[in-house]
Design an enzyme around this catalytic site. Structure first.
Site, PDB file in Angstrom:
ATOM      1  N   THR A  31      21.567  -0.598 -33.857  1.00 18.95           N
ATOM      2  CA  THR A  31      22.527  -0.557 -32.938  1.00 18.95           C
ATOM      3  C   THR A  31      23.340   0.681 -32.849  1.00 18.95           C
ATOM      4  O   THR A  31      23.574   1.177 -33.928  1.00 18.95           O
ATOM      5  CB  THR A  31      23.721  -1.602 -33.046  1.00 18.95           C
ATOM      6  OG1 THR A  31      23.091  -3.058 -33.262  1.00 18.95           O
ATOM      7  CG2 THR A  31      24.782  -1.815 -31.901  1.00 18.95           C
ATOM      8  N   SER A  89      16.342   0.595 -33.170  1.00 22.48           N
ATOM      9  CA  SER A  89      17.449  -0.307 -32.891  1.00 22.48           C
ATOM     10  C   SER A  89      17.971  -0.528 -31.591  1.00 22.48           C
ATOM     11  O   SER A  89      19.004  -1.204 -31.233  1.00 22.48           O
ATOM     12  CB  SER A  89      18.406  -0.110 -34.142  1.00 22.48           C
ATOM     13  OG  SER A  89      19.220   0.989 -33.839  1.00 22.48           O
ATOM     14  N   THR A 126      28.120  -2.368 -36.168  1.00 24.15           N
ATOM     15  CA  THR A 126      26.654  -2.346 -36.137  1.00 24.15           C
ATOM     16  C   THR A 126      26.368  -3.388 -37.370  1.00 24.15           C
ATOM     17  O   THR A 126      26.990  -3.337 -38.320  1.00 24.15           O
ATOM     18  CB  THR A 126      25.985  -0.913 -36.226  1.00 24.15           C
ATOM     19  OG1 THR A 126      26.446  -0.360 -37.631  1.00 24.15           O
ATOM     20  CG2 THR A 126      26.448  -0.130 -34.973  1.00 24.15           C
ATOM     21  N   GLY A 127      25.240  -3.808 -37.192  1.00 22.58           N
ATOM     22  CA  GLY A 127      24.904  -4.625 -38.533  1.00 22.58           C
ATOM     23  C   GLY A 127      24.579  -5.895 -37.847  1.00 22.58           C
ATOM     24  O   GLY A 127      24.632  -6.396 -36.716  1.00 22.58           O
ATOM     25  N   GLY A 162      24.904  -9.131 -36.370  1.00 24.98           N
ATOM     26  CA  GLY A 162      25.615  -9.706 -35.283  1.00 24.98           C
ATOM     27  C   GLY A 162      26.261 -11.016 -35.345  1.00 24.98           C
ATOM     28  O   GLY A 162      27.497 -11.536 -35.022  1.00 24.98           O
ATOM     29  N   ARG A 177      18.024 -14.815 -28.031  1.00 24.87           N
ATOM     30  CA  ARG A 177      19.294 -14.748 -29.082  1.00 24.87           C
ATOM     31  C   ARG A 177      19.952 -13.588 -28.518  1.00 24.87           C
ATOM     32  O   ARG A 177      19.513 -12.433 -28.251  1.00 24.87           O
ATOM     33  CB  ARG A 177      18.576 -14.459 -30.430  1.00 24.87           C
ATOM     34  CG  ARG A 177      19.467 -13.988 -31.404  1.00 24.87           C
ATOM     35  CD  ARG A 177      19.865 -12.491 -31.623  1.00 24.87           C
ATOM     36  NE  ARG A 177      20.707 -12.326 -32.749  1.00 24.87           N
ATOM     37  CZ  ARG A 177      21.189 -10.866 -33.074  1.00 24.87           C
ATOM     38  NH1 ARG A 177      21.126 -10.125 -32.179  1.00 24.87           N
ATOM     39  NH2 ARG A 177      21.947 -10.534 -34.019  1.00 24.87           N
ATOM     40  N   VAL A 178      21.298 -13.865 -28.515  1.00 25.62           N
ATOM     41  CA  VAL A 178      22.029 -12.709 -28.289  1.00 25.62           C
ATOM     42  C   VAL A 178      23.288 -12.517 -29.385  1.00 25.62           C
ATOM     43  O   VAL A 178      23.691 -13.436 -30.114  1.00 25.62           O
ATOM     44  CB  VAL A 178      23.365 -13.240 -27.199  1.00 25.62           C
ATOM     45  CG1 VAL A 178      24.483 -12.414 -26.849  1.00 25.62           C
ATOM     46  CG2 VAL A 178      22.484 -13.761 -25.820  1.00 25.62           C
ATOM     47  N   GLY A 179      23.451 -11.299 -29.728  1.00 22.03           N
ATOM     48  CA  GLY A 179      24.163 -10.822 -30.927  1.00 22.03           C
ATOM     49  C   GLY A 179      25.664 -10.511 -30.654  1.00 22.03           C
ATOM     50  O   GLY A 179      26.109 -11.052 -29.359  1.00 22.03           O
ATOM     51  N   THR A 182      22.386  -2.210 -28.072  1.00 27.46           N
ATOM     52  CA  THR A 182      21.496  -2.430 -29.187  1.00 27.46           C
ATOM     53  C   THR A 182      20.085  -3.176 -28.516  1.00 27.46           C
ATOM     54  O   THR A 182      20.104  -3.784 -27.479  1.00 27.46           O
ATOM     55  CB  THR A 182      22.048  -3.197 -30.160  1.00 27.46           C
ATOM     56  OG1 THR A 182      21.157  -3.556 -31.233  1.00 27.46           O
ATOM     57  CG2 THR A 182      22.239  -4.775 -29.432  1.00 27.46           C
TER      58      THR A 182
HETATM   59  N1  GLY Z   1      24.712  -5.985 -34.308  1.00 28.26           N
HETATM   60  C1  GLY Z   1      23.840  -6.017 -33.313  1.00 28.26           C
HETATM   61  C2  GLY Z   1      23.203  -7.499 -33.350  1.00 28.26           C
HETATM   62  O1  GLY Z   1      23.193  -8.044 -34.345  1.00 28.26           O
HETATM   63  O2  GLY Z   1      22.523  -7.604 -32.370  1.00 28.26           O
END
Ligand code: GLY
Length: 362
Positions: free
Chosen positions: A214, A82, A265-266, A268, A242-244, A232
């Site tokens: 992450t 991750s 984390t999780g 985004g 894609r940007v988190g 991450t």
């Molecule tokens: N929390 C990491 C992501 O969703 O990219």
């Protein structure tokens, strides 16, 4: 991380089994306020990072330099799919990394998003903070900036991550030309899909849920200076570009040196929609304890989640975690579902503690 890989990870990190304890009680009472406390907290994959960062702070390092050095251990670890090297790629099989840093004493921040071929995006984010007039660089511009500062390009896709990606690509649809190997997936790949699947109550079938791992890491030193970072590889098999939340200040991390820090984390997208880490710090500013602030963010996310992403009970069908630390050293970890850990290093040593869940099961 399985128990086995966690154990291997701990051994590699030099964290003794004795030092790593799973607190039987939830984190709600964790971290009594202490003047001059030196403490580092992180997501459950960050025990080695908190240990390293704490040691560096004891040697006099700035908390920001310390957390960036700490998470580099996880960015380097191919077993953590991750983060960094060995992170799971986008849908085209290319690893794209996001990271940010925030420095409490100066309130400065730096971030990089969709960065390819550089294994330590948190270090590049730190350079953005230190050596640019900007806060966030993305894609080719972030890569050019990293190379200008001497970061070396390399292929970040390990064979293990490539095999997982290929299995996903070959099995996600029967309407394309990619055919899976008729043999069962080899055990490490099968284990990945099993671990990241949830059973649908109505049908009894397993549904694959794409991981969003992450690492977040926050630190406070004896002068009550705080800093944090989040790094991450983002949502596995994401649409390229894609940007988190991780590189977005206020979403995947935030620190106000007069109040505290929060990181996540999780999934985004939920943090981008709720500016969760900023919200967590603001809740603490208004008097909430770290745990109460974290639980309130989870409730807000649960309330605003779109129907497409809810389970049969109406709860979010994804997981998301928050790690919060107040200016006085109190801290907490909270999770939407189930049995998540977070890492802590302080004068009592390095250990994993339990996040308090909003809902009982994943
Ligand atoms: N929390 C990491 C992501 O969703 O990219």
């Amino acid at each position: 991380m399985t128990d086995v890989t966690r154990r291997l990870f701990m051994q590699a990190a030099g964290v003794s089994a004795v030092a790593v304890t799973h607190s039987a009680r939830p984190a709600r009472a964790a971290g009594a306020g202490l003047e001059g406390v030196v403490r580092v907290i992180a997501s459950g994959n960050g025990a080695a990072a908190t240990k390293k960062a704490w040691e560096l702070i004891q040697e006099g390092a700035d908390p920001l330099d310390a957390v960036v050095a700490g998470v580099a251990i996880v960015e380097d670890d191919p077993r953590d799919t991750s983060v960094g090297y060995g992170g799971l790629p986008n849908e085209r099989g290319i690893v794209e990394l996001d990271a940010a840093v925030m420095h409490g004493p100066t309130h400065k921040a730096g971030g990089v998003a969709s960065l390819q071929n550089i294994r330590h995006p948190a270090q590049v984010a730190l350079k953005v903070l230190q050596r640019s007039d900007h806060v966030l660089l993305v894609g080719a511009g972030a890569l050019d900036f990293a190379k200008a500062h001497g970061f070396q390009e390399e292929n970040l896709l390990t064979d293990h991550s490539r095999r997982i990606w290929l299995r996903w690509k070959e099995t996600m649809s029967d309407r394309d030309d990619w055919l899976p190997d008729p043999a069962e997936a080899e055990p490490p790949v099968a284990e990945f899909f099993q671990k990241n699947s949830v059973r649908i109550a109505e049908t009894g079938l397993l549904r694959f849920r794409r991981p969003t791992g992450t690492i977040h890491c926050s630190a406070i030193n004896a002068k009550s200076s705080m800093s944090c970072t989040t790094t991450t590889s983002g949502m596995a098999f994401k649409i390229p570009g894609r940007v988190g939340d991780s590189p977005i200040i206020g979403a995947g991390l935030y620190v106000d040196n007069e109040v505290g820090s929060c990181g996540s984390t999780g999934r985004g997208e939920a943090n981008l929609q709720n500016l969760s880490s900023f919200a967590g710090v603001e809740l603490m500013r208004n008097g909430a304890s770290p745990e109460d602030a974290g639980m309130e963010i989870l409730r807000r996310i649960a309330k605003t989640t779109e129907p497409r992403l809810r389970d049969a009970q109406g709860r979010p069908d994804f997981n998301i975690n928050f790690y919060l630390m107040a200016k006085d050293g109190r801290y907490a970890g909270v999770t939407m579902f189930g049995d998540a850990d977070f890492a802590v290093t302080d004068e009592k040593g390095t250990r994993l503690e339990k996040c308090r869940p909003l809902f009982g099961k994943g």
